[in-house]
Design an enzyme around this catalytic site. Structure first.
Site, PDB file in Angstrom:
ATOM      1  N   CYS A  17     -14.574   9.110  -7.367  1.00  0.00           N
ATOM      2  CA  CYS A  17     -16.010   9.149  -7.130  1.00  0.00           C
ATOM      3  C   CYS A  17     -16.336   8.880  -5.681  1.00  0.00           C
ATOM      4  CB  CYS A  17     -16.715   8.193  -8.076  1.00  0.00           C
ATOM      5  SG  CYS A  17     -16.714   8.898  -9.719  1.00  0.00           S
ATOM      6  N   GLU A  18     -16.090   9.869  -4.906  1.00  0.00           N
ATOM      7  CA  GLU A  18     -16.258   9.848  -3.460  1.00  0.00           C
ATOM      8  C   GLU A  18     -15.860  11.275  -3.098  1.00  0.00           C
ATOM      9  OE1 GLU A  18     -16.607   7.923   0.244  1.00  0.00           O
ATOM     10  OE2 GLU A  18     -16.006   6.545  -1.344  1.00  0.00           O
ATOM     11  N   ARG A  59      -4.390  12.214   3.735  1.00  0.00           N
ATOM     12  CA  ARG A  59      -4.334  12.908   5.022  1.00  0.00           C
ATOM     13  C   ARG A  59      -5.429  13.977   5.215  1.00  0.00           C
ATOM     14  NH1 ARG A  59      -0.689  15.557   6.892  1.00  0.00           N
ATOM     15  NH2 ARG A  59      -0.674  14.696   8.987  1.00  0.00           N
ATOM     16  N   GLY A  87       9.260   9.858  12.630  1.00  0.00           N
ATOM     17  CA  GLY A  87       8.846   9.518  11.273  1.00  0.00           C
ATOM     18  C   GLY A  87       8.628  10.814  10.515  1.00  0.00           C
TER      19      GLY A  87
HETATM   20  C1  LIG Z   1       4.125   5.865  13.718  1.00  0.00           C
HETATM   21  C2  LIG Z   1       5.099   5.626  14.780  1.00  0.00           C
HETATM   22  C3  LIG Z   1       6.149   6.519  14.988  1.00  0.00           C
HETATM   23  C4  LIG Z   1       6.336   7.776  14.174  1.00  0.00           C
HETATM   24  O1  LIG Z   1       5.432   8.774  14.463  1.00  0.00           O
HETATM   25  P1  LIG Z   1       5.593  10.201  13.761  1.00  0.00           P
HETATM   26  O2  LIG Z   1       4.490  11.017  14.301  1.00  0.00           O
HETATM   27  O3  LIG Z   1       5.509  10.006  12.291  1.00  0.00           O
HETATM   28  O4  LIG Z   1       6.922  10.734  14.141  1.00  0.00           O
HETATM   29  C5  LIG Z   1       7.064   6.212  15.970  1.00  0.00           C
HETATM   30  N1  LIG Z   1       6.944   5.105  16.729  1.00  0.00           N
HETATM   31  C6  LIG Z   1       5.949   4.211  16.546  1.00  0.00           C
HETATM   32  C7  LIG Z   1       5.906   3.000  17.387  1.00  0.00           C
HETATM   33  C8  LIG Z   1       4.997   4.443  15.577  1.00  0.00           C
HETATM   34  O5  LIG Z   1       3.999   3.574  15.416  1.00  0.00           O
END
Ligand SMILES: *Cc1c(COP(=O)(O)O)cnc(C)c1O
Length: 404
Positions: A332-333, A302, A265
């Site tokens: 406001c936090e 994040r 991801g």
């Molecule tokens: C979130 C997730 C990913 C991706 O993780 P990254 O750290 O963003 O690469 C891959 N597989 C599953 C099942 C996830 O929940």
């Protein structure tokens, strides 16, 4: 760190589309994808983009066009993937703690299913027997990952089926005749050490002996990308080399050739993303100089949620003298983006950019404080496309029913 987009390019985009603004540079997504393909070129590997990182339909279409597959954690992500043009065989559905109906819907849509608890496994087996292949998500109990919140392999984690329950899984598979086509692990995010994957792979190879029909092993993701100078990142080339060797060895020993799957991801989209904000006020208090910007954790959570570090630059005044600031939002936090950060002198109305904002940035945004969500722009070969309009006031009332 090398900047793919120049200050001027970012300032121009901010002027055209306003701030706060998310910008994604598609060429960088493709660059990251190519790195993976290259590192695993001697291996039978498939890459499923974990789209919970960034799921704008245009990003999905782009990722589809460069040849990746898609990892989805909800049925809606599956439907977005189909809409973006992924065929069902290029979609993997990896939900957690959903009801049977949602898994069943994935089956009706014909996508690859990854099942992560024994209850669903049993229900699926009872209903479909071996007529529809499935993958089982295991928890190998390997500690990996940056922050406890994003680590999923530990003993207390809700993810996957513990490897210690293997015997019971085998009973369920035997009784129902389930066709186990793959086994999966995903031990968290921000895993720097290639050995975590290799240890996991050893566990997977051990498990594979119990499932003679598997055609793939899915090693999940968690590749770490650099967020600042000197950051350790996952060495993808080394990982490719080691995983390829391990699979070749496995093939030699067992005579079986199986695919390896990954679900990147962050690796694919993090660095492609730029989040541009405007400095609203400079506020000197007794102890600290604050820059208050026109955003907050409602747009980029994040730093507050994971203590994540995002590199920040003053793109309006890049040659100004360096000063130390704490960069905060306007909600406001307590919403601090960065503490004690050295920036080129920030003047009110200067534009600041947050780097590495592609993954889990816009995707985790909200309308907290009745603030509007930012616009999103996708750059393809340098050409800008608006891919999401900035929220308008009316969007806050959408779905609300006025009864008084
Ligand atoms: C979130 C997730 C990913 C991706 O993780 P990254 O750290 O963003 O690469 C891959 N597989 C599953 C099942 C996830 O929940």
């Amino acid at each position: 760190m090398a900047d793919f987009l120049s200050n001027d390019q970012l300032v121009t985009l901010a002027k055209e589309y306003g701030t706060p603004l998310y910008v994604y540079n598609a060429d960088q997504i493709r660059g990251q994808y190519n790195k993976l393909e290259k590192a695993f070129s001697k291996c039978n590997a498939r890459f499923f983009y974990a789209c919970k990182a960034l799921s704008n339909i245009n990003v999905l279409k782009y990722v589809q066009s460069i040849g990746a597959s898609l990892d989805c954690v909800s049925i809606n992500e599956v439907k977005l993937g189909l809409k973006a043009g992924f065929t069902p065989d290029r979609i993997l559905f990896t939900p957690n703690c959903v009801d049977f109906a949602e898994v069943d819907e994935g089956k009706q849509l014909g996508v690859n299913l990854n099942i992560d608890n024994i209850s669903i496994l049993e229900q699926f087996g009872n209903k479909y027997g071996g007529s529809y292949p499935i993958c089982i998500r295991f928890n190998p109990h390997i500690m990996g990952g940056g922050n406890y919140k994003i680590s999923t392999g530990h003993i207390d984690s809700k993810f996957g089926i513990s490897i210690h329950q293997l015997r019971h899984i085998e009973r369920v598979v035997k009784k129902t005749g389930l066709h186990v086509a793959g086994i999966h692990m995903h031990t968290g995010s921000d895993i720097k050490d290639v050995n975590v994957f290799l240890q996991g792979l050893e566990v997977m190879f051990d498990l594979a002996r119990h499932f003679p029909d598997i055609s793939f092993i899915d090693l999940g993701s968690g590749f770490k990308v650099p967020y600042q100078d000197g950051d350790v990142q996952t060495d993808i080339e080394l990982l490719g080399k080691k995983v390829t060797q391990a699979f070749q060895q496995y093939e030699k020993e067992t005579g079986k050739s199986i695919q390896v799957w990954f679900e990147p991801g962050k690796f694919l989209v993090s660095e492609s993303g730029y989040f541009i904000v405007k400095a609203n006020v400079i506020k000197q208090t007794t102890a600290t100089v604050f820059v208050g910007v026109n955003s907050g954790f409602n747009h980029l959570i994040r730093p507050m949620f994971y203590e994540a570090y995002h590199r920040i630059k003053n793109i309006s005044h890049p040659d100004g003298p360096e000063r130390i600031y704490t960069v905060v939002g306007n909600i406001c936090e307590t919403d601090t983006f960065a503490w004690d950060r050295t920036l080129n002198e920030v003047r009110e109305s200067d534009l600041l950019v947050f780097y590495n904002a592609g993954a889990y940035g816009f995707e985790m945004s909200s309308n907290f404080n009745s603030r509007l969500k930012p616009a999103e722009v996708l750059l393809i070969e340098g050409k800008a496309h608006l891919i999401r309009k900035r929220d308008e006031f009316q969007d806050l009332l959408r779905n609300q029913l006025e009864v008084l």
